[in-house]
Design a protein around this motif. Structure first.
Motif, PDB file in Angstrom:
ATOM      1  N   GLU A   3       0.805  -1.225  -0.038  1.00 52.89           N
ATOM      2  CA  GLU A   3      -0.005  -0.002  -0.109  1.00 52.89           C
ATOM      3  C   GLU A   3       0.942   1.096  -0.155  1.00 52.89           C
ATOM      4  O   GLU A   3       0.426   2.236  -0.493  1.00 52.89           O
ATOM      5  CB  GLU A   3      -0.928   0.023   1.238  1.00 52.89           C
ATOM      6  CG  GLU A   3      -2.157  -0.848   1.019  1.00 52.89           C
ATOM      7  CD  GLU A   3      -3.259  -0.893   2.134  1.00 52.89           C
ATOM      8  OE1 GLU A   3      -2.767  -0.169   3.118  1.00 52.89           O
ATOM      9  OE2 GLU A   3      -4.223  -1.423   2.004  1.00 52.89           O
ATOM     10  N   GLY A  10       0.462   3.590  -2.959  1.00 50.72           N
ATOM     11  CA  GLY A  10       0.109   5.152  -2.762  1.00 50.72           C
ATOM     12  C   GLY A  10       1.122   6.234  -2.820  1.00 50.72           C
ATOM     13  O   GLY A  10       0.720   7.364  -3.591  1.00 50.72           O
ATOM     14  N   SER A  22     -12.720  -3.123  -1.781  1.00 51.05           N
ATOM     15  CA  SER A  22     -13.488  -1.916  -2.244  1.00 51.05           C
ATOM     16  C   SER A  22     -12.563  -1.226  -2.804  1.00 51.05           C
ATOM     17  O   SER A  22     -13.040  -0.421  -3.833  1.00 51.05           O
ATOM     18  CB  SER A  22     -14.156  -1.292  -0.954  1.00 51.05           C
ATOM     19  OG  SER A  22     -15.021  -2.250  -0.383  1.00 51.05           O
ATOM     20  N   SER A  23     -11.187  -0.862  -2.290  1.00 50.12           N
ATOM     21  CA  SER A  23     -10.291   0.202  -2.763  1.00 50.12           C
ATOM     22  C   SER A  23     -10.015  -0.407  -4.213  1.00 50.12           C
ATOM     23  O   SER A  23      -9.850   0.357  -5.168  1.00 50.12           O
ATOM     24  CB  SER A  23      -9.285   0.124  -2.174  1.00 50.12           C
ATOM     25  OG  SER A  23      -9.586   0.818  -0.649  1.00 50.12           O
ATOM     26  N   ALA A  57     -12.948   0.085  -6.544  1.00 44.65           N
ATOM     27  CA  ALA A  57     -12.854   1.442  -6.859  1.00 44.65           C
ATOM     28  C   ALA A  57     -11.766   2.029  -8.107  1.00 44.65           C
ATOM     29  O   ALA A  57     -12.042   2.754  -8.845  1.00 44.65           O
ATOM     30  CB  ALA A  57     -12.928   2.145  -5.709  1.00 44.65           C
ATOM     31  N   LEU A  58     -10.733   1.413  -7.949  1.00 48.37           N
ATOM     32  CA  LEU A  58      -9.635   1.884  -8.768  1.00 48.37           C
ATOM     33  C   LEU A  58      -9.797   0.977 -10.103  1.00 48.37           C
ATOM     34  O   LEU A  58      -9.637   1.613 -11.095  1.00 48.37           O
ATOM     35  CB  LEU A  58      -8.384   1.324  -8.367  1.00 48.37           C
ATOM     36  CG  LEU A  58      -7.831   2.246  -7.033  1.00 48.37           C
ATOM     37  CD1 LEU A  58      -6.405   1.581  -6.443  1.00 48.37           C
ATOM     38  CD2 LEU A  58      -7.287   3.678  -7.615  1.00 48.37           C
ATOM     39  N   PHE A 100      -8.018  12.792  -1.211  1.00 45.16           N
ATOM     40  CA  PHE A 100      -7.697  11.421  -0.889  1.00 45.16           C
ATOM     41  C   PHE A 100      -7.172  11.526   0.775  1.00 45.16           C
ATOM     42  O   PHE A 100      -7.605  10.557   1.358  1.00 45.16           O
ATOM     43  CB  PHE A 100      -6.325  11.027  -1.836  1.00 45.16           C
ATOM     44  CG  PHE A 100      -5.830   9.813  -1.331  1.00 45.16           C
ATOM     45  CD1 PHE A 100      -6.342   8.725  -1.892  1.00 45.16           C
ATOM     46  CD2 PHE A 100      -4.624   9.933  -0.539  1.00 45.16           C
ATOM     47  CE1 PHE A 100      -5.569   7.372  -1.345  1.00 45.16           C
ATOM     48  CE2 PHE A 100      -3.798   8.721  -0.185  1.00 45.16           C
ATOM     49  CZ  PHE A 100      -4.431   7.347  -0.617  1.00 45.16           C
ATOM     50  N   SER A 154     -12.519  -3.863   2.945  1.00 44.16           N
ATOM     51  CA  SER A 154     -11.594  -2.232   2.779  1.00 44.16           C
ATOM     52  C   SER A 154     -10.871  -2.413   1.376  1.00 44.16           C
ATOM     53  O   SER A 154     -10.753  -1.708   0.517  1.00 44.16           O
ATOM     54  CB  SER A 154     -11.019  -1.711   3.843  1.00 44.16           C
ATOM     55  OG  SER A 154     -11.960  -1.314   4.918  1.00 44.16           O
ATOM     56  N   SER A 155      -9.906  -3.443   1.651  1.00 45.08           N
ATOM     57  CA  SER A 155      -8.894  -3.700   0.331  1.00 45.08           C
ATOM     58  C   SER A 155      -9.690  -4.113  -0.980  1.00 45.08           C
ATOM     59  O   SER A 155      -9.380  -3.389  -1.828  1.00 45.08           O
ATOM     60  CB  SER A 155      -8.041  -4.763   0.874  1.00 45.08           C
ATOM     61  OG  SER A 155      -7.263  -4.356   1.896  1.00 45.08           O
TER      62      SER A 155
END
Length: 312
Positions: free
Chosen positions: A224, A228, A290-291, A294-295, A258, A287-288
């Protein structure tokens, strides 16, 4: 909270403002000169790598160097390096200073890497034990708030200032931060059991490699952090300038959004801490996922920005 705690948090906040501004200016400078997303992404990658190396070596200094002067000295060193960078950009062309720029970036990040662990070590000396949780919360909140605001408005400075001028503004901020940290009261360093440097370096790694949960968390954190650092700072700049045909303001708006999301997530975790603790693995997993989704959705959008698509 007492004077020392206020000086510590204020000094760190001022330094964090400067960190974001100089990162924004250098990413923009490298991208505008090269037109390469890879070259621009190498700025945050260099910073992340140097800070990681610094975090490995900083514990060797605990108990040997005063915590106050370890914090203050690193900030003074950052100020001196940034002055050298400003002079290099003033007297030489950017093409002649690429290696110089990345060397300075790496050295500044190396010094910056020791700031957070030293701050965490200093806070218990400056607050009462019953106020420690509150003090840590204030410190983290101040750091996230500064990052959010400065990523949101930092790129706006480039609309009316050159990169060189912004670098000298950051020099002023770093000087102010150094002055505030110099005013801290010194603290007694606790004596550390004598160990070889090798043992001090690998003690934490032994614990990490022998604990399955810690190993998994470390892998997630590393991936991450790498993604990131590159995605938030550099790839978004390319998306804004080439995909949306917008100026640097939108780069700041997206980065600020962000960071704002990070704050909302932190508040949610604090408010529903008991629930998250009971379902920690599920929360991390979903959470991972979903991220990731989304990406994927964002990357799949084939959108050509028209002149009226976004306000100027």
């Amino acid at each position: 909270m007492n004077k020392n705690f206020t000086l510590l948090i204020t000094g760190q906040s001022v330094a964090n403002i400067g960190d974001v501004l100089y990162m924004v200016s250098l990413i923009n400078l490298i991208f505008s000169e090269t037109g390469s997303a890879s070259a621009a992404s190498f700025v945050p990658f260099t910073i992340t790598s140097a800070m990681f190396l610094s975090s490995l070596l900083t514990p060797l200094l605990f108990g040997k160097v005063s915590l106050k002067w370890l914090m203050t000295g690193s900030q003074i060193g950052k100020t001196g390096l940034l002055i050298a960078l400003g002079l290099g950009l003033f007297f030489l062309s950017v093409a002649e200073t690429y290696a110089w720029i990345f060397l300075i970036i790496g050295l500044i990040a190396f010094l910056d890497g020791c700031a957070n662990p030293v701050r965490q070590a200093l806070i218990p000396h400056y607050v009462e034990p019953e106020q420690l949780l509150k003090a840590n919360g204030i410190g983290e909140s101040a750091s996230q708030l500064v990052q959010t605001i400065m990523w949101l408005i930092g790129s706006l400075f480039l609309l009316f200032m050159s990169v060189q001028e912004l670098i000298w503004v950051v020099v002023g901020l770093f000087t102010l931060a150094s002055s505030l940290l110099c005013m801290l009261n010194d603290v007694a360093s606790s004596s550390i059991e004598q160990e070889s440097k090798k043992d001090q370096l690998i003690k934490g790694w032994r614990l990490l490699t022998s604990t399955p949960v810690l190993r998994q968390i470390a892998k997630i954190d590393v991936l991450e952090t790498i993604a990131g650092a590159v995605w938030v700072a550099a790839i978004i700049l390319v998306f804004v300038t080439e995909g949306l045909n917008r100026d640097e303001r939108w780069w700041g708006f997206i980065n600020g959004a962000f960071c704002f999301g990070l704050i909302i997530g932190s508040i949610y975790c604090v408010k529903y801490a008991s629930y998250i603790e009971r379902k920690l693995s599920s929360v991390i997993f979903w959470s991972s996922i979903s991220s990731f989704l989304a990406l994927c959705y964002l990357a799949s959008i084939k959108y050509q920005a028209s002149p009226c698509s976004f306000p100027c």
